[in-house]
Scaffold this active site. Structure first.
Site, PDB file in Angstrom:
ATOM      1  N   GLY A 134       0.823  -1.210   0.000  1.00 61.10           N
ATOM      2  CA  GLY A 134       0.000   0.000   0.000  1.00 61.10           C
ATOM      3  C   GLY A 134       0.857   1.259   0.000  1.00 61.10           C
ATOM      4  O   GLY A 134       2.041   1.205  -0.331  1.00 61.10           O
ATOM      5  N   HIS A 177       4.103   1.520  -8.211  1.00 61.86           N
ATOM      6  CA  HIS A 177       3.056   0.490  -8.131  1.00 61.86           C
ATOM      7  C   HIS A 177       2.149   0.556  -9.368  1.00 61.86           C
ATOM      8  O   HIS A 177       1.774  -0.478  -9.929  1.00 61.86           O
ATOM      9  CB  HIS A 177       2.191   0.707  -6.891  1.00 61.86           C
ATOM     10  N   LYS A 235      13.069  -2.823  -8.829  1.00 60.22           N
ATOM     11  CA  LYS A 235      13.713  -2.056  -7.741  1.00 60.22           C
ATOM     12  C   LYS A 235      14.147  -2.997  -6.623  1.00 60.22           C
ATOM     13  O   LYS A 235      15.209  -2.829  -6.035  1.00 60.22           O
ATOM     14  CB  LYS A 235      12.732  -1.018  -7.208  1.00 60.22           C
TER      15      LYS A 235
END
Ligand code: AMP
Length: 286
Positions: free
Chosen positions: A32, A38, A151
């Protein structure tokens, strides 16, 4: 508009309906506090799959004791707004007991060289927490493809190893790192930085890019590449390097000369944040 599921049962029902319509299932697990990194994963899943599931779960088992589990940014309402428009069909936001019911004692751990280097020794138990939660989430969602960011290169390799070893019937898809305009890798933890620390943190991508430039100029010695990158980081007193290593991109074995695909990976403390970043140095780069 994305649907919101709180239980494994709700997810199974929604995914079952999508399967019945012969849609392939794409899955993106996240903690989140969503950002454009994202969103790049969601977009890739959207391009490749008929039904996209995103989990938002601050997984306690992947935070070693004394790290930032309590303070990790949580903003479900903001996150739900961000997934609108990203083509996400279902957001799975479970409670901790939904994922780890009382009396439950099963963990999944990838052992061996992939887990023993880089972040492994610095964050004991972290990767076991990641593989345990991903195994549970994969079993709940049963995706055809799951999406992970470059990443977190070591995490990506460990997840791939788990999927291979446990024969999960799904494909792991990796997505390149999304960066801020000045190069800093997007991360939910960047929110911990003061404006001064944020400015200082830019030495991290600069160090990686300086190393890549050196390789492009023909340098092959790992020691020379590392020294150049380290010098950039050492020039910034607000940044404290935890590790900076050049390793084989697939096996994570240490290398002394860059002759094949390599990863230059680092972790550093900047104020209250521990940030990681890495760059893939593939033969086309040099
Ligand atoms: P997190 O919520 O930080 O656990 O990240 C969830 C997924 O998003 C992981 O697969 C990460 O590797 C990926 N991710 C995080 N930041 C980025 C970024 N800046 N670019 C691309 N993917 C990212």
């Amino acid at each position: 508009m994305s649907d919101l599921a709180k239980t494994a049962r709700d997810v199974r029902r929604a995914v079952g309906a999508a399967h019945a319509e012969r849609k392939s299932i794409g899955f993106v697990p996240t903690l989140g506090a969503l950002h454009d990194g994202h969103l790049a994963l969601f977009e890739r899943a959207r391009q490749q799959c008929g039904y996209v599931v995103v989990s938002i779960f601050v997984n306690p088992t992947q935070f070693p004791p004394g790290t930032d589990f309590e303070s990790y940014p949580r903003d479900l309402d903001g996150d739900v707004k961000k997934v609108e428009g990203a083509g996400v069909d279902l957001v799975f936001s479970p409670s901790v007991v939904e994922i780890y019911p009382p009396g439950d004692h099963t963990s999944v751990e990838v052992t061996g060289p992939l887990a023993e280097c880089l972040c492994g020794p610095h964050r004991p138990g972290h990767f076991r927490g990641v593989t345990t939660v991903c195994a549970r989430l994969f079993n709940i969602v049963q995706p055809d493809r799951a999406y992970f960011g470059e990443k977190d290169h070591q995490q990506l390799l460990i997840i791939k190893q788990m999927v291979r070893d446990l024969r999960f019937p799904l494909e792991i898809v990796s997505v390149p790192t999304v960066r801020e305009p000045d190069g800093l890798a997007m991360s939910s933890r960047n929110a911990y930085l003061s404006s001064e620390e944020r400015r200082a943190a830019v030495v991290l991508p600069r160090a990686l890019f300086a190393a890549r430039d050196l390789l492009n100029a023909g340098e092959r010695s790992a020691a020379a590449v590392l020294a150049t990158a380290r010098e950039v980081i050492d020039s910034e007193s607000l940044v404290s390097l935890q590790y900076l290593e050049l390793r084989d991109a697939e096996t994570l074995r240490e290398i002394h000369a860059v002759e094949q695909a390599a990863v230059l990976a680092l972790a550093a403390h900047v104020g209250p944040a521990r940030l990681i970043d890495s760059i893939l140095l593939t033969p086309t780069d040099y």
